[in-house]
Motif scaffolding. Structure first.
Motif, mmCIF file in Angstrom:
data_model
loop_
_atom_site.group_PDB
_atom_site.id
_atom_site.type_symbol
_atom_site.label_atom_id
_atom_site.label_comp_id
_atom_site.label_asym_id
_atom_site.label_seq_id
_atom_site.Cartn_x
_atom_site.Cartn_y
_atom_site.Cartn_z
ATOM 1 N N THR A 34 0.825 -1.209 0.000
ATOM 2 C CA THR A 34 0.000 0.000 0.000
ATOM 3 C C THR A 34 0.856 1.256 0.000
ATOM 4 O OG1 THR A 34 -1.802 -1.112 1.146
ATOM 5 C CG2 THR A 34 -1.700 1.280 1.355
ATOM 6 N N ILE A 35 1.838 1.294 0.851
ATOM 7 C CA ILE A 35 2.674 2.498 0.997
ATOM 8 C C ILE A 35 3.532 2.733 -0.235
ATOM 9 C CG2 ILE A 35 4.509 3.577 2.357
ATOM 10 C CD1 ILE A 35 1.636 3.508 3.665
ATOM 11 N N ILE A 36 4.088 1.674 -0.809
ATOM 12 C CA ILE A 36 4.926 1.929 -1.990
ATOM 13 C C ILE A 36 4.087 2.337 -3.194
ATOM 14 C CG2 ILE A 36 6.858 0.493 -1.219
ATOM 15 C CD1 ILE A 36 5.847 -1.430 -3.582
ATOM 16 N N ILE A 37 2.877 1.795 -3.311
ATOM 17 C CA ILE A 37 1.987 2.233 -4.399
ATOM 18 C C ILE A 37 1.609 3.702 -4.188
ATOM 19 C CG2 ILE A 37 -0.316 1.974 -5.412
ATOM 20 C CD1 ILE A 37 -0.019 -1.064 -4.891
ATOM 21 N N PHE A 38 1.231 4.048 -2.978
ATOM 22 C CA PHE A 38 0.897 5.436 -2.646
ATOM 23 C C PHE A 38 2.076 6.359 -2.979
ATOM 24 C CE2 PHE A 38 1.463 8.830 0.461
ATOM 25 C CZ PHE A 38 0.321 9.577 0.238
ATOM 26 N N ILE A 96 -9.229 6.805 -5.798
ATOM 27 C CA ILE A 96 -8.686 5.922 -4.763
ATOM 28 C C ILE A 96 -9.186 4.495 -4.983
ATOM 29 C CG2 ILE A 96 -8.744 5.407 -2.286
ATOM 30 C CD1 ILE A 96 -8.648 8.371 -1.760
ATOM 31 N N LEU A 97 -10.404 4.350 -5.479
ATOM 32 C CA LEU A 97 -10.948 3.018 -5.722
ATOM 33 C C LEU A 97 -10.134 2.266 -6.785
ATOM 34 C CD1 LEU A 97 -13.036 0.887 -5.082
ATOM 35 C CD2 LEU A 97 -14.528 1.944 -6.798
ATOM 36 N N LEU A 98 -9.795 2.921 -7.888
ATOM 37 C CA LEU A 98 -8.964 2.278 -8.915
ATOM 38 C C LEU A 98 -7.586 1.928 -8.365
ATOM 39 C CD1 LEU A 98 -9.791 4.319 -12.163
ATOM 40 C CD2 LEU A 98 -10.498 1.979 -11.582
ATOM 41 N N GLN A 99 -7.038 2.816 -7.559
ATOM 42 C CA GLN A 99 -5.744 2.547 -6.941
ATOM 43 C C GLN A 99 -5.838 1.352 -5.985
ATOM 44 O OE1 GLN A 99 -4.503 6.243 -5.136
ATOM 45 N NE2 GLN A 99 -5.049 7.357 -6.988
ATOM 46 N N ILE A 101 -7.953 -1.098 -6.208
ATOM 47 C CA ILE A 101 -8.087 -2.297 -7.045
ATOM 48 C C ILE A 101 -6.710 -2.727 -7.549
ATOM 49 C CG2 ILE A 101 -8.991 -3.163 -9.246
ATOM 50 C CD1 ILE A 101 -11.527 -1.422 -8.637
ATOM 51 N N TYR A 102 -5.897 -1.754 -7.961
ATOM 52 C CA TYR A 102 -4.526 -2.090 -8.366
ATOM 53 C C TYR A 102 -3.751 -2.692 -7.189
ATOM 54 C CZ TYR A 102 0.345 -1.846 -9.514
ATOM 55 O OH TYR A 102 1.659 -2.187 -9.683
ATOM 56 N N SER A 103 -3.943 -2.151 -5.994
ATOM 57 C CA SER A 103 -3.234 -2.717 -4.830
ATOM 58 C C SER A 103 -3.660 -4.167 -4.600
ATOM 59 C CB SER A 103 -3.446 -1.857 -3.582
ATOM 60 O OG SER A 103 -4.726 -2.059 -3.033
ATOM 61 N N PHE A 104 -4.942 -4.477 -4.866
ATOM 62 C CA PHE A 104 -5.414 -5.861 -4.761
ATOM 63 C C PHE A 104 -4.636 -6.749 -5.733
ATOM 64 C CE2 PHE A 104 -8.163 -9.300 -6.245
ATOM 65 C CZ PHE A 104 -8.523 -9.903 -5.041
ATOM 66 N N PHE A 105 -4.584 -6.346 -7.005
ATOM 67 C CA PHE A 105 -3.885 -7.156 -8.004
ATOM 68 C C PHE A 105 -2.378 -7.203 -7.762
ATOM 69 C CE2 PHE A 105 -7.863 -6.430 -10.341
ATOM 70 C CZ PHE A 105 -8.180 -7.762 -10.602
ATOM 71 N N SER A 106 -1.859 -6.224 -7.055
ATOM 72 C CA SER A 106 -0.431 -6.214 -6.726
ATOM 73 C C SER A 106 -0.042 -7.378 -5.823
ATOM 74 C CB SER A 106 -0.044 -4.894 -6.063
ATOM 75 O OG SER A 106 -0.143 -3.855 -6.988
ATOM 76 N N GLY A 107 -0.982 -7.851 -5.023
ATOM 77 C CA GLY A 107 -0.709 -9.038 -4.207
ATOM 78 C C GLY A 107 -0.378 -10.233 -5.091
#
Length: 166
Positions: A34-38, A96-99, A101-107
């Motif tokens: 989360t933090i690195i994506i942010f 923020i919602l799209l971000q 969702i990207y964080s979800f797929f980042s897992g």
């Protein structure tokens, strides 16, 4: 880099390290992704790499240090690169919602890259699918943790950076 930005990134890194250590009892649920994506979206590629490297090296001194440390940094760098590409799209940067969702797929991205690196080290890619499938429940936990943490933490961080940086 301004003192304000350096201070913020340092505090962000320290909080992420503390969060990673605090959540160690939950498999693959942690604030790092989360933090690195942010950081990649709202600051820069270099800032995100800096936070990534600091968080992984320092927290792994406590959690355990080995070749996987380099692999973790590589996996998160791939996630950062994708986030930097996605932030060029206005809808992505504003949502923020799209971000999240990207964080979800980042897992799952993390798991794909990590399994590739591990299998290359131990079996010349022969067991890639074995590593990937064995890791899938943990990747799912990582993905779920990412989206939940993103939706909780990022609105708070956005208020902070809007107050001090914009």
């Amino acid at each position: 880099m301004s003192n304000r930005k350096l201070t913020f990134l340092s505090l962000l890194s320290a909080a992420t390290i503390a969060g990673r250590i605090f959540f160690q009892f939950l498999p693959n649920i942690q604030p790092v992704t989360t933090i690195i994506i942010f950081t990649a979206i709202y600051f820069s590629f270099i800032d995100a790499i800096l936070v990534n490297t600091l968080v992984i090296f320092i927290s792994n001194l406590y959690l355990g240090f080995g070749i996987w440390t380099i692999y973790q940094i590589i996996c998160y760098t791939v996630i950062i690169l994708i986030a930097v590409i996605l932030k060029k799209f206005n809808n992505f940067k504003k949502s923020i919602l799209l971000q999240a969702i990207y964080s979800f797929f980042s897992g799952f991205i993390f798991g794909l890259v990590y399994s590739l690196l591990i299998s290359s080290m131990f079996s010349n890619f022969k067991s890639y699918w074995v590593y990937l499938l064995a890791d899938m429940p943990f990747n799912l936990l990582h993905a779920i943790g990412n989206i939940v943490i993103y939706l909780i933490i990022v609105p708070i961080l956005l208020k902070i950076i809007k107050k001090y940086f914009y």
